[in-house]
Motif scaffolding. Structure first.
Motif, mmCIF file in Angstrom:
data_model
loop_
_atom_site.group_PDB
_atom_site.id
_atom_site.type_symbol
_atom_site.label_atom_id
_atom_site.label_comp_id
_atom_site.label_asym_id
_atom_site.label_seq_id
_atom_site.Cartn_x
_atom_site.Cartn_y
_atom_site.Cartn_z
ATOM 1 N N TRP A 11 15.895 51.958 -39.527
ATOM 2 C CA TRP A 11 16.786 53.194 -39.816
ATOM 3 C C TRP A 11 17.714 52.661 -39.761
ATOM 4 C CZ3 TRP A 11 16.975 57.877 -41.089
ATOM 5 C CH2 TRP A 11 18.066 58.595 -41.395
ATOM 6 N N ARG B 98 18.029 55.088 -44.921
ATOM 7 C CA ARG B 98 18.959 56.420 -44.604
ATOM 8 C C ARG B 98 19.084 56.839 -45.498
ATOM 9 N NH1 ARG B 98 21.742 52.828 -41.055
ATOM 10 N NH2 ARG B 98 23.336 52.671 -42.088
ATOM 11 N N THR C 37 16.032 58.350 -47.097
ATOM 12 C CA THR C 37 15.524 59.894 -46.578
ATOM 13 C C THR C 37 16.250 60.785 -46.490
ATOM 14 O OG1 THR C 37 15.088 57.725 -44.212
ATOM 15 C CG2 THR C 37 15.416 60.254 -44.589
#
Length: 369
Positions: A15, A21, A24
């Protein structure tokens, strides 16, 4: 078997990579847009219901300050609005029935008025046989109207409604309206708890900013909605009294129609004038001119005096800013732009005063100048 700590560390490590990120967030945005498109009708229904609850919440707060429980206040509000809606439906139904019954006669009388005018102009070259051609055309239209009006109306009423799967378009719209009103009633009852409940969904660090921004949007659009309500009532009252003085039948229904359509800038009043002109035809040319004068004067008063003043007070804008905002909105976005112009201008002014003019960057600009 991988230890739990190792899995957690692996997820944190993944992450922490910016591209993970970014991907996502893009996927979440795409999913949100896809879902919003699928349930667009549900979102619109909820927003309309919440807007109604917000619009009438000040009245409920006023009643609560006088020790009237919110549930009882909602009941009183429903009774008052129900009486007004029944009056509007009754007046509209009576007016529609009268227009449909007398439409062929109105068309014939309109042709007679035009024929009288052309008779006076028979001496003009090229118009010698104009009355005969006009009478023949009017006769054909009246005959076609008499034969096709009823079947056309039946086809309209029997067309399928898509929202609730009803047997007709009219029933579908009535069902949708009933559902929106019911949802708005629940929003009114739970209004004091709605804001905190939604606010808790955001991270704690964001809640202060979200509260301020949502308050700005609510104040801007709420002030505009209440201003439009006052303007519509004033315009409807002015037209009702004027048509009563002229002697136009069903003046109350025509005034209520104008009050309802006045939310559409400028065009709503033009649409509301059509049935009044039809009802004025039996009275002759003078009555038609008087009705045109009533709606023309009302348009000037509402559009150039009443709207800028009332919206300026409810939206905290100057009358000139209201007119300019309407002009820009209509130019850029048509009817939708005209509806959103004033509240958007109010919101931009509010944000400019509270966030830009008080910011350090603006202060540095002043110091540098």
């Amino acid at each position: 078997m991988t230890p739990r700590g190792s899995v957690s560390q692996l997820l944190v490590s993944v992450w922490n990579r910016p591209w993970v990120r970014l991907v996502t967030y893009l996927l979440l945005v795409a999913l949100a847009l896809w879902l919003a498109r699928k349930i667009a009708s549900v979102i619109v229904t909820g927003l309309v219901a919440f807007a109604l609850a917000y619009l009438f919440n000040p009245a409920l707060v006023w009643l609560e300050r006088r020790r009237v429980p919110r549930a009882l206040g909602v009941l009183l509000l429903v009774l008052v609005l129900g009486v007004l809606a029944a009056l509007l439906v009754w007046a509209g139904a009576a007016q529609l029935g009268s227009l449909l019954a007398d439409l062929p006669r109105f068309v014939k009388q309109l042709g007679d008025l035009g024929g009288d005018l052309l008779e006076r102009l028979r001496g003009v070259p090229g118009l010698q046989d104009a009355p005969e051609r006009l009478n023949a055309a009017i006769g054909e239209q009246v005959q076609a109207l008499s034969q096709n009006a009823l079947p056309t109306l039946q086809r309209l009423l029997s067309s399928g409604g898509s929202l609730l799967g009803g047997a007709s378009l009219v029933l579908g719209w009535l069902g949708q309206a009933a559902f929106v009103v019911t949802l708005a009633l629940y929003f009114m009852l739970d209004y004091p708890r709605l804001g905190p409940s939604v606010l808790r969904l955001f991270p704690s660090a964001w809640q202060g900013a979200v509260r301020r921004l949502s308050g700005d949007v609510a104040d801007s659009f709420g002030g505009y909605a209440r201003g439009q309500l006052l303007i519509g009532l004033a315009a409807g009252l002015l037209v009702t009294l004027s048509l009563l003085l002229i002697g136009i039948p069903n003046a109350l229904g025509l005034g209520l129609l104008l009050a309802a359509l006045n939310i559409v800038p400028y065009i709503g009043l033009v649409i509301a004038a059509v049935p009044a002109l039809l009802l004025a035809i039996p009275g002759g040319a003078l009555k038609i001119v008087l009705v045109l004068a009533v709606y023309f004067v009302t348009n000037q008063i509402v559009g150039n005096v009443l709207s800028p003043y009332v919206l300026g007070r409810t939206s905290n804008l100057s009358p000139a800013a209201v007119l300019l905002a309407l002009l820009v909105g209509l130019t850029l976005g048509g009817l939708v732009g005209g509806l959103l112009a004033v509240p958007t201008a109010t919101l931009l002014k509010h944000w400019t005063e509270h966030y830009w003019l008080t910011s350090r960057l603006h202060g540095r600009g002043d110091a540098g100048g």
